[in-house]
Design an enzyme around this catalytic site. Structure first.
Site, PDB file in Angstrom:
ATOM      1  N   GLU A 248     -21.155 106.205  61.962  1.00  0.00           N
ATOM      2  CA  GLU A 248     -19.830 106.799  61.837  1.00  0.00           C
ATOM      3  C   GLU A 248     -18.700 105.921  62.351  1.00  0.00           C
ATOM      4  O   GLU A 248     -17.534 106.155  62.038  1.00  0.00           O
ATOM      5  CB  GLU A 248     -19.795 108.152  62.571  1.00  0.00           C
ATOM      6  CG  GLU A 248     -20.119 109.308  61.676  1.00  0.00           C
ATOM      7  CD  GLU A 248     -21.269 110.148  62.208  1.00  0.00           C
ATOM      8  OE1 GLU A 248     -21.850 109.778  63.240  1.00  0.00           O
ATOM      9  OE2 GLU A 248     -21.592 111.151  61.578  1.00  0.00           O
TER      10      GLU A 248
ATOM     11  N   GLN B  76     -30.138 117.508  56.019  1.00  0.00           N
ATOM     12  CA  GLN B  76     -30.131 116.491  57.062  1.00  0.00           C
ATOM     13  C   GLN B  76     -30.895 116.953  58.299  1.00  0.00           C
ATOM     14  O   GLN B  76     -31.137 116.142  59.193  1.00  0.00           O
ATOM     15  CB  GLN B  76     -28.687 116.161  57.457  1.00  0.00           C
ATOM     16  CG  GLN B  76     -27.888 115.476  56.368  1.00  0.00           C
ATOM     17  CD  GLN B  76     -26.454 115.229  56.777  1.00  0.00           C
ATOM     18  OE1 GLN B  76     -25.544 115.736  56.135  1.00  0.00           O
ATOM     19  NE2 GLN B  76     -26.230 114.439  57.814  1.00  0.00           N
TER      20      GLN B  76
ATOM     21  N   ARG C 201     -18.833 111.784  58.371  1.00  0.00           N
ATOM     22  CA  ARG C 201     -18.904 110.639  59.275  1.00  0.00           C
ATOM     23  C   ARG C 201     -17.885 110.752  60.410  1.00  0.00           C
ATOM     24  O   ARG C 201     -17.131 109.818  60.661  1.00  0.00           O
ATOM     25  CB  ARG C 201     -18.671 109.353  58.496  1.00  0.00           C
ATOM     26  CG  ARG C 201     -19.869 108.937  57.663  1.00  0.00           C
ATOM     27  CD  ARG C 201     -19.617 107.653  56.903  1.00  0.00           C
ATOM     28  NE  ARG C 201     -20.494 106.595  57.346  1.00  0.00           N
ATOM     29  CZ  ARG C 201     -20.892 105.599  56.549  1.00  0.00           C
ATOM     30  NH1 ARG C 201     -20.495 105.541  55.306  1.00  0.00           N
ATOM     31  NH2 ARG C 201     -21.682 104.663  57.012  1.00  0.00           N
ATOM     32  N   CYS C 202     -17.896 111.882  61.094  1.00  0.00           N
ATOM     33  CA  CYS C 202     -16.891 112.032  62.151  1.00  0.00           C
ATOM     34  C   CYS C 202     -17.501 112.182  63.531  1.00  0.00           C
ATOM     35  O   CYS C 202     -16.792 112.204  64.527  1.00  0.00           O
ATOM     36  CB  CYS C 202     -15.993 113.232  61.874  1.00  0.00           C
ATOM     37  SG  CYS C 202     -16.741 114.807  62.238  1.00  0.00           S
TER      38      CYS C 202
END
Length: 783
Positions: free
Chosen positions: A734, A217, A364-365
């Site tokens: 997110e 990423q 996704r935090c």
């Protein structure tokens, strides 16, 4: 008006252009990359959570035809590669040398002519382990009698961190008419992307040149780290992150498998490829959450929140390997004040080492915002039960009001914009809240257990301003390079990296919106460090807030030059012409125009005297502030009191992510995030037995919801543009996973609130819900 000006830009639901190749099986993933004479690597992992390595004997593995080399920690140590840096400033063993510290830790690697031989050879490696007691419970980590997880540390503490005003918070609690207390655990879970981690490396030691395909990423950051670690000139290292089969934060860290693949290619002087398997991914790569949280809310007699106090304990596993801004040890958890006007707050956090896999921030935090949102939304709902106030009404009493923006929170965040009451009211209206409450009351009289839960969350995204945000010292700006070529088409190169979000479509739309070029005429490149400007990549909902902003800024930079070229072509002064997407025109005669395509041609064939030819530029965008997406979710559930099984009757989501570039893609992001939020609330947990062995190493034990289990989601939107973002966008990747778990849990607890039940820790499996119901029943006196 020029035809190009009518081409779809921002606000259009253009079909994702990348999907055409994906649905035809034409995507290029690391597993699709090959080269002549390519070798294959497999990883031997520890079956024990903690053990001393007495010896490793690879003699039998070497006898298997096709085996090229067996790499151990001892071999790497000779080349100073036994340890590697983490993105949180710690170090992590590449291959265990003296001791294994978690089940699934990398112990040795086999490189062979084919993958089958490499995996067969793993079975022939003999490792003599001396089992040692494992530290599994983080609450025991700081006891003076607990053995150290790491011999290189003085204790089992990763960090101590606090924010807020302790004394002012204490005074608020002393003045409170009511204090709500909640102890809750946000369990360890895993992003479980469809594609596991993988690496292809082709290193030429003589030239010091390396071409590396990586499931990354953040390819530029990984290039910097790998170059320094391997002793290779960074300009000679090319990282290519091709199509990525999902990531959700799991592919931000640097993993031992990457390092050993590069080292093996260097050693063998031939390409080497490693493809991780599912068990290895679940056992060893970046997990999420694992926060034990104690929250206290001080309220006055009118239900106004006076203060918030939080203590949390974070289990980081054997190495502190989060990927988060170095200034904030507990990530951005201090957004825990949420959507509420809380005058004072104090948060203290302790991170500890245990004999588990490292990680803690993926899935996704947005840097621990998910845990923060969960705690405050659970606290507010619990307070509503205790005060006998409707949970929606208690939220309304305490929301930050629109006229208070920009708003400075008690923990130091500067919220840019929002209308929290409007979002909640819309969600309640669409859900039919009053009717749901009547149905709940009627159902209880007939033995039905219906619950209504809600969550009014504020996320913080777009990290971030370089004065406060960096990864291992690299500032968290991002970039866009744009070239308008002579035919008026565009080539856009990005520092952010797609993992399925639709960047090739969305970013082309931004260029189309700004310049009036059809998105079909914009080619978007990303993921190749030799062919893109330096950037920090995509995580923490930062692609549009940073990369999208950089794209808008570079477009506007080119327009300044284009205007001079257009004025030259029209033989007027710059001030005599105006711009609308796709064309420059005379202010005095709007039908006299020069299109962006004509300007592009002139930039290369007829530039004004003294002007440098060409029409290209690069922007490195350092955001002035974070962005603050928000929303409200309302969910209704029904519980079977005999089994504890619960089902979703209705889920209504209202999201405000600012300006939506492609509404269809945004809706897809929200649907995916809500599904992941449901999975966390209902079924997902990485569990360990008392000895530290994981019982969640495959998809039989670690559950991923299918279309059968996933509830229907009803989506609605609000648009509050971000005041400091060039496009008004805030980010959305997110937000649904930040806000939805608390809504599900609040609904289940609401269904049982009349039984005195105030908390059930996730995941809310049927056995846990049934047990809570049974424990609430009156006990019969012994006969």
């Amino acid at each position: 008006m020029a035809e190009a000006a009518r081409k779809p830009g921002i606000g259009y639901s253009l079909p994702r252009r990348e999907d055409d190749r994906f649905i035809r099986g034409q995507g290029t993933f690391v597993a699709d990359v090959s080269a002549p004479h390519m070798a294959h690597m497999a990883v031997l992992r520890s079956p024990l959570p903690r053990a001393r390595i007495r010896s490793i004997n690879a003699t039998r593995a070497f006898t298997l035809p096709g085996v090229l080399v067996v790499i151990t920690g001892e071999l790497l140590a000779r080349r100073n590669l036994a340890w590697m840096p983490t993105l949180s400033g710690d170090v992590q063993a590449v291959l265990a040398v003296d001791e294994v510290r978690f089940q699934g830790q990398e112990v040795a690697c086999v490189v062979a002519e084919d993958p089958y031989t490499a995996h067969d050879a793993l079975q022939l490696i003999e490792v003599d382990y001396e089992p040692l007691p494992a530290l599994v419970d983080p609450t025991e980590a700081l006891s003076p009698d607990t053995p150290l997880v790491r011999a290189d540390k003085s204790d089992n503490r990763c960090y101590e961190w606090e924010v807020g005003e302790a004394e002012a918070t204490d005074r608020a609690f002393a003045a409170a008419a009511h204090v709500t207390t909640l102890d809750t655990y946000y369990p360890r879970c895993h992003p479980a992307p469809l594609e596991c981690c993988a690496c292809f490396a082709d290193v030429d030691p003589d030239e010091g040149r390396a071409r590396i395909y990586l499931t990354s990423q953040a390819p530029h950051a990984h290039r910097t780290i790998l170059a320094q670690l391997m002793g290779l000139p960074e300009q000679q290292v090319q990282i290519i992150s091709p199509d990525i089969g999902g990531a959700f934060g799991n592919k931000v860290p640097l993993y031992p498998g990457y390092v050993v693949t590069v080292a093996a290619s260097y050693l063998l002087r031939r390409p080497v490829r490693w493809i991780e398997d599912r068990t290895g991914n679940l056992l060893s790569t970046g997990f999420a959450r694992d926060f034990r949280m104690h929250g206290e809310l001080a309220l006055n007699a009118d239900g106004r929140i006076l203060g918030l106090r939080v203590r949390l304990l974070s289990d980081h596993g054997a190495f502190y390997a989060d990927a988060q801004p170095s200034k904030f040890r507990a990530g951005l958890f201090h957004i825990v004040t949420g959507s509420y006007d809380i005058p004072t707050a104090h948060i203290s956090a302790t991170g500890v080492y245990t004999n588990k896999a490292p990680g803690g921030v993926a899935y996704r935090c947005s840097f621990r915002v998910t845990e923060a949102s969960y705690l405050i939304e659970r606290l507010v709902t619990t307070a509503a039960f205790e005060l006998d106030v409707d949970p929606a009404e208690l939220r309304r009493r305490n929301f930050i009001l629109p006229e208070q923006f920009p708003y400075r929170s008690a923990t130091g965040f500067s919220y840019d914009s929002g209308d929290y009451r409007a979002a909640l009211d819309l969600a309640l209206e669409k859900a039919g809240y009053e009717e749901l409450r009547r149905e709940q009351e009627e159902g209880r009289r007939r033995g039905r257990l219906v619950g209504i839960g809600m969550s009014s969350f504020t996320e913080v995204a777009g990290a971030g301003p370089s004065k406060d945000y960096d990864l291992i010292g690299i500032k968290m700006f991002d970039s866009a390079e744009l070239a308008i070529i002579p035919t008026g088409k565009a080539i856009l190169k990005l520092g952010v990296q797609s993992q399925g979000q639709g960047h090739e479509t969305t970013f082309a739309q931004i260029v189309g919106h700004e310049l009036g070029i059809s998105p079909a005429d914009v080619v978007v490149h990303h993921g190749d460090t030799d062919n893109s400007p330096y950037g920090l990549g995509s995580f923490g909902s930062r692609s549009t807030p940073t990369g999208g902003a950089a794209t808008a800024v570079v477009c506007r930079r080119l327009l300044n030059k284009a205007k001079k070229i257009a004025a030259n072509l029209m033989e007027v002064d710059d001030d005599d012409i105006a711009w609308e997407p796709g064309r420059f025109y005379l202010k005095s005669a709007e039908d006299q125009e020069v299109t962006i395509q004509q300007v592009a041609a002139a930039a290369y064939t007829n530039p004004p005297d003294g002007m440098e030819p060409g029409l290209d530029a690069v922007s490195y965008y350092d955001p002035p502030q974070l962005t603050f997406p928000f929303g409200s979710y309302v969910v209704a559930v029904e519980i079977n009191p005999e089994t504890g099984e619960w089902k979703v009757l209705k889920f209504v989501a209202v999201d405000d992510c600012g300006v939506r570039i492609n509404p269809m893609i945004v809706d897809g992001q929200i649907m995916g995030g809500l599904t992941e939020g449901y999975a966390i609330a209902a079924m997902q947990s990485i569990d360990f037995d008392a000895q530290g062995s994981s019982s969640s190493s495959n998809f039989e034990d670690y559950l991923v919801p299918t279309a059968w289990e996933t509830p229907r989601f009803e989506l609605h939107e609000m648009v509050t543009p971000c005041p400091h973002h060039p496009l008004g966008a805030k980010g959305v990747g997110e937000s649904p996973t930040v806000g939805s778990p608390a809504a599900f849990v609040n609904a289940v607890v609401d269904a049982l609130s009349h039984l005195g039940i105030r908390n059930i820790d996730m995941p809310l499996t049927s056995d846990k819900v049934w047990e809570a119901i049974e424990e609430s029943r009156p006990r019969k006196a012994p006969g």
